[in-house]
Design a protein around this motif. Structure first.
Motif, PDB file in Angstrom:
ATOM      1  N   ILE A  11       0.882  -1.433   0.163  1.00 18.64           N
ATOM      2  CA  ILE A  11      -0.069   0.098  -0.039  1.00 18.64           C
ATOM      3  C   ILE A  11       0.935   1.147  -0.104  1.00 18.64           C
ATOM      4  O   ILE A  11       1.568   1.471   0.992  1.00 18.64           O
ATOM      5  N   ASP A  12       0.861   1.979  -1.160  1.00 15.01           N
ATOM      6  CA  ASP A  12       1.736   3.070  -1.387  1.00 15.01           C
ATOM      7  C   ASP A  12       0.912   4.242  -1.482  1.00 15.01           C
ATOM      8  O   ASP A  12       0.345   4.335  -2.381  1.00 15.01           O
ATOM      9  N   LEU A  13       1.153   5.091  -0.379  1.00 14.21           N
ATOM     10  CA  LEU A  13       0.239   6.421  -0.567  1.00 14.21           C
ATOM     11  C   LEU A  13       1.131   7.578  -0.613  1.00 14.21           C
ATOM     12  O   LEU A  13       2.304   7.911   0.128  1.00 14.21           O
ATOM     13  N   GLY A  14       1.035   8.253  -1.668  1.00 15.04           N
ATOM     14  CA  GLY A  14       1.609   9.476  -1.838  1.00 15.04           C
ATOM     15  C   GLY A  14       0.712  10.808  -1.513  1.00 15.04           C
ATOM     16  O   GLY A  14      -0.547  10.595  -1.190  1.00 15.04           O
ATOM     17  N   ALA A  15       1.233  11.918  -1.631  1.00 18.40           N
ATOM     18  CA  ALA A  15       0.484  13.316  -1.162  1.00 18.40           C
ATOM     19  C   ALA A  15      -0.687  13.574  -2.042  1.00 18.40           C
ATOM     20  O   ALA A  15      -1.397  14.452  -1.825  1.00 18.40           O
ATOM     21  N   SER A  16      -0.835  12.833  -3.308  1.00 15.35           N
ATOM     22  CA  SER A  16      -1.915  13.091  -4.141  1.00 15.35           C
ATOM     23  C   SER A  16      -2.765  12.107  -4.531  1.00 15.35           C
ATOM     24  O   SER A  16      -3.984  12.210  -4.590  1.00 15.35           O
ATOM     25  N   SER A  17      -2.091  10.801  -4.462  1.00 10.87           N
ATOM     26  CA  SER A  17      -2.830   9.701  -4.967  1.00 10.87           C
ATOM     27  C   SER A  17      -2.272   8.562  -4.049  1.00 10.87           C
ATOM     28  O   SER A  17      -1.030   8.631  -3.482  1.00 10.87           O
ATOM     29  N   GLY A  18      -2.934   7.290  -3.954  1.00 12.98           N
ATOM     30  CA  GLY A  18      -2.518   6.180  -3.427  1.00 12.98           C
ATOM     31  C   GLY A  18      -2.712   5.029  -4.425  1.00 12.98           C
ATOM     32  O   GLY A  18      -3.568   5.257  -5.267  1.00 12.98           O
ATOM     33  N   ASN A  40      -6.014  10.619  -2.937  1.00 13.11           N
ATOM     34  CA  ASN A  40      -5.837  10.983  -1.708  1.00 13.11           C
ATOM     35  C   ASN A  40      -5.897  12.586  -1.512  1.00 13.11           C
ATOM     36  O   ASN A  40      -5.019  13.177  -1.432  1.00 13.11           O
ATOM     37  N   PRO A  41      -7.059  13.066  -1.436  1.00 19.48           N
ATOM     38  CA  PRO A  41      -7.526  14.537  -1.589  1.00 19.48           C
ATOM     39  C   PRO A  41      -7.038  15.182  -0.076  1.00 19.48           C
ATOM     40  O   PRO A  41      -7.426  14.694   1.036  1.00 19.48           O
ATOM     41  N   ILE A  42      -6.697  16.510  -0.189  1.00 18.77           N
ATOM     42  CA  ILE A  42      -6.474  17.406   1.150  1.00 18.77           C
ATOM     43  C   ILE A  42      -7.797  17.789   1.297  1.00 18.77           C
ATOM     44  O   ILE A  42      -8.537  18.488   0.319  1.00 18.77           O
ATOM     45  N   ILE A  43      -8.352  17.759   2.265  1.00 22.04           N
ATOM     46  CA  ILE A  43      -9.772  18.318   2.670  1.00 22.04           C
ATOM     47  C   ILE A  43      -9.476  19.625   3.456  1.00 22.04           C
ATOM     48  O   ILE A  43      -8.812  19.597   4.325  1.00 22.04           O
ATOM     49  N   ASP A  44     -10.208  20.570   2.773  1.00 22.88           N
ATOM     50  CA  ASP A  44     -10.340  21.944   3.343  1.00 22.88           C
ATOM     51  C   ASP A  44     -11.441  22.147   4.259  1.00 22.88           C
ATOM     52  O   ASP A  44     -12.645  22.040   3.558  1.00 22.88           O
ATOM     53  N   ILE A  45     -11.460  22.251   5.537  1.00 26.41           N
ATOM     54  CA  ILE A  45     -12.548  22.513   6.352  1.00 26.41           C
ATOM     55  C   ILE A  45     -12.512  23.900   7.168  1.00 26.41           C
ATOM     56  O   ILE A  45     -11.360  23.839   8.004  1.00 26.41           O
ATOM     57  N   HIS A  46     -13.191  24.834   6.904  1.00 21.95           N
ATOM     58  CA  HIS A  46     -12.778  26.184   7.524  1.00 21.95           C
ATOM     59  C   HIS A  46     -11.496  26.713   7.506  1.00 21.95           C
ATOM     60  O   HIS A  46     -10.894  27.223   8.394  1.00 21.95           O
ATOM     61  N   GLY A  47     -10.689  26.434   6.373  1.00 24.35           N
ATOM     62  CA  GLY A  47      -9.630  26.864   6.034  1.00 24.35           C
ATOM     63  C   GLY A  47      -8.355  26.154   6.919  1.00 24.35           C
ATOM     64  O   GLY A  47      -7.223  26.189   6.658  1.00 24.35           O
ATOM     65  N   ASP A  52      -7.889  12.674   4.836  1.00 24.21           N
ATOM     66  CA  ASP A  52      -9.223  11.512   5.217  1.00 24.21           C
ATOM     67  C   ASP A  52      -8.676  10.403   5.719  1.00 24.21           C
ATOM     68  O   ASP A  52      -8.341   9.560   4.865  1.00 24.21           O
ATOM     69  N   LEU A  53      -8.282  10.012   7.042  1.00 22.57           N
ATOM     70  CA  LEU A  53      -7.798   8.933   7.554  1.00 22.57           C
ATOM     71  C   LEU A  53      -8.558   7.751   7.027  1.00 22.57           C
ATOM     72  O   LEU A  53      -8.189   6.681   6.650  1.00 22.57           O
ATOM     73  N   MET A  98      -9.156  14.031  12.549  1.00 19.79           N
ATOM     74  CA  MET A  98      -8.628  13.862  11.485  1.00 19.79           C
ATOM     75  C   MET A  98      -7.225  14.278  11.420  1.00 19.79           C
ATOM     76  O   MET A  98      -7.101  15.536  11.896  1.00 19.79           O
ATOM     77  N   PRO A  99      -6.183  13.884  10.830  1.00 17.38           N
ATOM     78  CA  PRO A  99      -4.814  14.479  10.725  1.00 17.38           C
ATOM     79  C   PRO A  99      -4.695  15.522   9.980  1.00 17.38           C
ATOM     80  O   PRO A  99      -5.156  15.758   8.756  1.00 17.38           O
ATOM     81  N   TYR A 100      -4.127  16.594  10.335  1.00 18.32           N
ATOM     82  CA  TYR A 100      -3.721  17.813   9.543  1.00 18.32           C
ATOM     83  C   TYR A 100      -2.812  17.382   8.385  1.00 18.32           C
ATOM     84  O   TYR A 100      -1.963  16.510   8.657  1.00 18.32           O
ATOM     85  N   SER A 101      -2.782  18.063   7.328  1.00 18.22           N
ATOM     86  CA  SER A 101      -1.663  17.870   6.094  1.00 18.22           C
ATOM     87  C   SER A 101      -0.731  18.936   6.413  1.00 18.22           C
ATOM     88  O   SER A 101      -0.908  19.964   6.783  1.00 18.22           O
TER      89      SER A 101
END
Length: 493
Positions: A11-18, A40-47, A52-53, A98-101
């Motif tokens: 399982i190889d997870l990069g910063a934009s796709s897995g 593997n999208p970065i989720i923006d919630i209230h800035g 998304d673990l 959820m973990p911060y990016s």
């Protein structure tokens, strides 16, 4: 090595796709098959920017189901990810949020605030890690300073691959290569530094025990077995940091090489038996990260395909284009018209990458690129010159002559950039394999299973199993003359 065919799941997870890659080892060769690829999208919630673990976890389960439906039960599973990011867990073993990016802007300026407690030089002396605003140390210190409500409730901190392995097995570990990216580890003792932890009001009990690549973490939990139909497959702690896995899969014939792991980030380095921490590496901001075999990866983080990826998003707004379209446009553009410094802060997380590039060229008194081809050409030529710059620094630090640059990872498929890089550095470039990270992940699992004995055997297997491309330098004097222009345009950085 035996002749029996054995399958492993990476399982190889990069910063934009897995991706989930099945590796089949047989008779000293390795075959690779992609069975699942996902965003593997970065989720923006209230800035605030998050990973998304649970999306990643669900995709791992999906990958196991796909393998099962194809009649494959891998001998083991290994997970690798990008570095520095982590998940905080409470005493009940559940994630606190959820973990911060690492792309979250709250850590901009964070190192300078931390250096009010412990100086920049001392932090570097203790860890040998390149000072970057998003290193785990500075992310945690930012949460402490901002009085993040979860902070007092943290029981355990797990880095991303370890957190996902925990969700699969219920067992907590801290794999060394991923922990080494955090700026919390002493590279000599390979343990957490008590002074740095104390400065952020934590101690080593906030982390799971450190293990090294090749350690079996545990088997799939009953819950995962029920959801996937798989048996109690072992989960192995591979080199959890994707670059550590990729470097392991570098098909080098001897130690006289540098590597460039080319993806969203470019990471250029050499292998060293010992950490290299001195005034020169401090001034150059080089990093000493853990290698899969206990060696040290002396390297530099360089902004890589992020520049092109972000421009492509904007170009896609008009009409969706391919990466090959971008390369073709760059080939048509006039060479050496303008340059950027890929690691300038302006390119870290701009609203518009195209505007940021034009702004950089404006502020440095250069031609301002207009077309897609001109902008792409500017990026590719600037990256090649940045690689030359860093390789020159590496040669000063290396105890051996660097004869060849191995380019591995997704960026190794860009023949034009590989050609430019060979021309710029004046050395042979060997490109491939593109899936080096997944391959390194699988090779550690194969070693754990007793199918391969050491690093050189692994590298020989890679060289025998995958097609590689060689690029020899051409037009060296022309590139050398324009390198002076690049240095002039970027001398303030």
């Amino acid at each position: 090595m035996g002749n029996k065919s054995v399958s492993f799941l990476a399982i190889d997870l990069g910063a934009s796709s897995g991706r989930a890659m099945l590796g089949i080892v047989e008779s000293g060769t390795l075959e690779l098959h992609e069975i699942n690829r996902f965003k593997n999208p970065i989720i923006d919630i209230h800035g605030r920017l998050y990973w998304d673990l649970f999306h990643l976890y669900s995709q791992i389960l999906k990958s196991l189901k796909i393998a099962k439906n194809e009649g494959i039960e891998p001998a083991s599973i290994g997970i690798d990810t990008w570095g520095v990011d982590f998940v905080s867990f409470g005493k009940d073993g559940e994630p606190l949020k959820m973990p911060y990016s690492y792309r979250d802007t709250h850590t901009f300026g964070a190192p300078e605030k931390f250096f009010e407690k412990i100086s920049r030089r001392e932090v570097y002396r203790k860890t040998g890690i390149q000072i970057m605003n998003f290193n785990t140390l500075f992310q945690l210190d930012t949460q402490l300073r901002e009085q993040n409500p979860i902070y007092p409730s943290i029981d355990k901190i797990l880095f991303m691959p370890d957190a996902l392995s925990y969700l699969l097995t219920g067992k907590m570990v801290t794999e060394y290569t991923i922990a080494s990216t955090s700026q919390l580890i002493d590279p000599y003792t390979r343990k957490f530094d008590a002074d740095l932890l104390s400065a952020i009001k934590l101690n080593e009990n906030h982390f799971a025990p450190i293990v090294f690549a090749g350690t079996t973490i545990g088997a799939l939990s009953k819950s995962v077995q029920n959801q996937t139909g798989c048996g109690a497959i072992p989960v192995v702690a591979v080199a959890g940091h994707d670059t550590a896995s990729a470097v392991l899969a570098t098909p080098a014939a001897n130690k006289h090489f540098a590597y460039l792991s080319s993806g969203t980030w470019s990471l250029m380095g050499i292998e060293s038996e010992q950490p290299v921490i001195n005034d020169t590496t401090f001034a150059l901001n080089f990093t000493n990260e853990g290698g899969a075999d206990g060696s040290v990866r002396l390297l530099k983080n360089i902004c890589g395909m992020w520049l092109i990826e972000q421009c492509k998003k904007e170009w896609d707004n008009n009409d969706e284009i391919s990466y090959q379209d971008i390369v073709d446009a760059a080939k048509q553009a006039q060479p050496f018209r303008c340059f950027i410094y890929p690691d300038a802060p302006i390119f870290a997380s701009p609203n518009s990458m195209i505007d940021a590039i034009r702004q950089f060229c404006t502020e440095t008194g250069q031609y301002i690129p207009q077309t897609m081809g001109e902008i792409a050409r500017c990026i590719y030529e600037s990256l090649a010159f940045r690689y030359k710059q860093v390789l020159n620094d590496l040669q000063k630090l290396a105890s051996f002559p660097i004869d060849v640059l191995h380019i591995i990872g997704g960026g190794s498929q860009n023949d034009m950039l590989n050609t430019y890089t060979a021309n710029a550095i004046g050395k042979k470039v060997i490109a491939g394999p593109s899936e080096a990270t997944a391959i390194g992940n699988i090779l550690v699992q194969a070693q754990t299973a007793g199918l391969v004995n050491n690093k050189q055997e692994m590298r020989n297997m890679v060289a025998q199993s995958f097609d590689l491309k060689t690029f020899l330098p051409e037009d060296i004097q022309n590139w050398e003359s324009h390198y002076a222009e690049y240095l002039q345009a970027t001398h303030n950085f």
